[in-house]
Design an enzyme around this catalytic site. Structure first.
Site, PDB file in Angstrom:
ATOM      1  CB  SER A   1     -45.496 -17.372 -31.442  1.00 24.61           C
ATOM      2  OG  SER A   1     -45.486 -18.368 -30.459  1.00 24.61           O
TER       3      SER A   1
ATOM      4  CB  THR B   1     -42.991 -14.169 -23.797  1.00 18.53           C
ATOM      5  OG1 THR B   1     -43.006 -13.741 -25.161  1.00 18.53           O
ATOM      6  CG2 THR B   1     -41.752 -13.661 -23.089  1.00 18.53           C
TER       7      THR B   1
ATOM      8  CG  HIS C   1     -41.001 -10.276 -32.347  1.00 19.47           C
ATOM      9  ND1 HIS C   1     -41.104  -9.341 -33.356  1.00 19.47           N
ATOM     10  CD2 HIS C   1     -42.225 -10.830 -32.227  1.00 19.47           C
ATOM     11  CE1 HIS C   1     -42.332  -9.353 -33.849  1.00 19.47           C
ATOM     12  NE2 HIS C   1     -43.033 -10.238 -33.177  1.00 19.47           N
TER      13      HIS C   1
ATOM     14  CG  HIS D   1     -45.024 -11.612 -36.009  1.00 17.56           C
ATOM     15  ND1 HIS D   1     -44.501 -12.659 -35.287  1.00 17.56           N
ATOM     16  CD2 HIS D   1     -43.978 -11.089 -36.697  1.00 17.56           C
ATOM     17  CE1 HIS D   1     -43.196 -12.749 -35.520  1.00 17.56           C
ATOM     18  NE2 HIS D   1     -42.863 -11.804 -36.372  1.00 17.56           N
TER      19      HIS D   1
ATOM     20  CB  SER E   1     -49.550  -8.842 -32.910  1.00 18.01           C
ATOM     21  OG  SER E   1     -49.677 -10.212 -33.224  1.00 18.01           O
TER      22      SER E   1
ATOM     23  CD  GLU F   1     -40.268 -14.211 -27.009  1.00 11.47           C
ATOM     24  OE1 GLU F   1     -41.416 -13.983 -27.450  1.00 11.47           O
ATOM     25  OE2 GLU F   1     -40.057 -14.673 -25.876  1.00 11.47           O
TER      26      GLU F   1
HETATM   27 FE1  SF4 Z   1     -44.857  -8.730 -24.402  1.00  8.74          FE
HETATM   28 FE2  SF4 Z   1     -46.396 -10.865 -23.982  1.00  8.74          FE
HETATM   29 FE3  SF4 Z   1     -47.185  -8.973 -25.614  1.00  8.74          FE
HETATM   30 FE4  SF4 Z   1     -45.148 -10.549 -26.323  1.00  8.74          FE
HETATM   31  S1  SF4 Z   1     -47.282 -11.159 -26.036  1.00  8.74           S
HETATM   32  S2  SF4 Z   1     -45.270  -8.328 -26.586  1.00  8.74           S
HETATM   33  S3  SF4 Z   1     -44.171 -10.822 -24.304  1.00  8.74           S
HETATM   34  S4  SF4 Z   1     -46.854  -8.735 -23.394  1.00  8.74           S
END
Ligand code: SF4
Length: 321
Positions: free
Chosen positions: A234, A175, A84, A51, A278, A136
């Protein structure tokens, strides 16, 4: 004679660490880049790979095509599933159409999928703590038949849900939730369903936990917090909430430097800066440069953990074409 330029006001910028890319995001982006190198453009990606508009636009410029549904992909081009995760029906449909599919689901999301499947095999009904409509959550709930996973978003939801058998339950979580809010929901679940099974190991991932801890560490030092991230991210949204809960009167999500409301920061002497999992470091640099252009800037790094997690890309991409 020209009047001397007024001096820039002093400001300390506290940079949270860890911040930005996690191992799952890094791997997902690498998967798209390696797929483009290996199979050429276009490569289709179901949903934004991660994202972040900046990341998505960069990959689009290299030949990735982002679509929301598998129906929008041709049979004869590779398709990648986003970090996700996807409902089970999606890879099954890709296999039926004999498509070349690469799964960029973060291994920590896959771990939750496997946990859900294991509980289901043992005859338990699942309760998922997560956000409705987030990919997710949809991907994880879509691992099991309809009705086998009940979603709760808040403590209030716990009192409202109906379950098949209160003695045969387990819970899992998205997560990227707030560690503190989730603890409250878990406590409510355990109070209402004392027999409910908890995950062996926390489902909220290390990256989410570490980024929230770093925000809590800088919160007492700052007048305002900026979180670089996308509105549909998120974990980035949770960082804003964690900042507010830790006492930051002004905590704001910005996608990049152009989004900063400088008037809202007037009078601030100390600002905290972090980035969701992200958001690339280039955007952090851009924001730091924007502060340096306006303020006599002192940078302070507040490091609460060092991350060394790395995930391998799927074998299909490591092998020669
Ligand atoms: Fe994986 Fe956590 Fe990154 Fe999501 S935030 S992609 S669950 S390591």
């Amino acid at each position: 004679m020209n009047a001397p330029a007024s001096p820039k006001p002093p400001l300390t910028l506290y940079l949270a660490a860890p911040r930005g890319f996690c191992a799952g995001v890094d791997r997902a982006i690498k998967i798209v880049e390696m797929a483009l190198e290996k199979w050429g453009a276009p490569v289709y990606v179901r949903h934004e790979i991660v994202h972040n508009r900046y990341v998505v636009d960069g990959l689009r410029a290299k030949g990735a095509v982002f679509v929301e549904e598998l129906d929008d992909c041709p049979d004869d081009r590779p398709v990648i599933f986003s970090a996700h995760g996807v409902p089970k029906a999606v890879p099954a449909e890709a296999a039926r159409r004999q498509m070349l599919a690469v799964d960029a689901t973060c291994p920590l999301v896959t771990k939750v999928h496997m946990e859900a499947a294991r509980h289901h095999e043992n005859g338990l009904q699942l309760i998922m703590i997560g956000h409705a409509g987030h990919p997710e959550t949809e991907g994880t709930m879509g691992q099991l038949p309809p009705g086998e996973v009940v979603l709760v978003e808040t403590v209030e939801d716990v009192a409202r849900i109906t379950v098949r058998d209160p003695e045969r339950l387990a819970f899992i979580t998205q997560t990227t939730l707030s560690v503190d809010d989730t603890a409250g929901i878990v406590a409510a679940l355990q109070a209402r369903f004392p027999a409910i099974l908890a995950p062996h190991k926390e489902d909220i991932c290390y990256a989410t936990t570490n980024r929230q801890a770093a925000v809590k560490a800088i919160a007492p030092k700052i007048d305002a917090l900026l979180v670089i991230g996308a509105p549909n991210s998120s974990n980035s949204q949770r960082l804003v909430e964690v900042g507010r809960a830790a006492g930051c009167g002004y905590a704001q999500l910005v996608q990049r430097a152009a989004d900063i409301d400088w008037r809202a920061l007037q009078g601030a002497r100390a600002v905290g800066l972090t980035a969701g999992a992200s958001a690339p470091e280039e955007l952090v640099d851009e924001v730091v440069d924007a502060f340096a252009a306006r303020y006599d800037l002192t940078r302070e790094l507040v490091e609460t953990a060092v991350e060394r997690v790395e995930f391998k890309v799927p074998r299909a991409l490591r092998e020669p074409a």
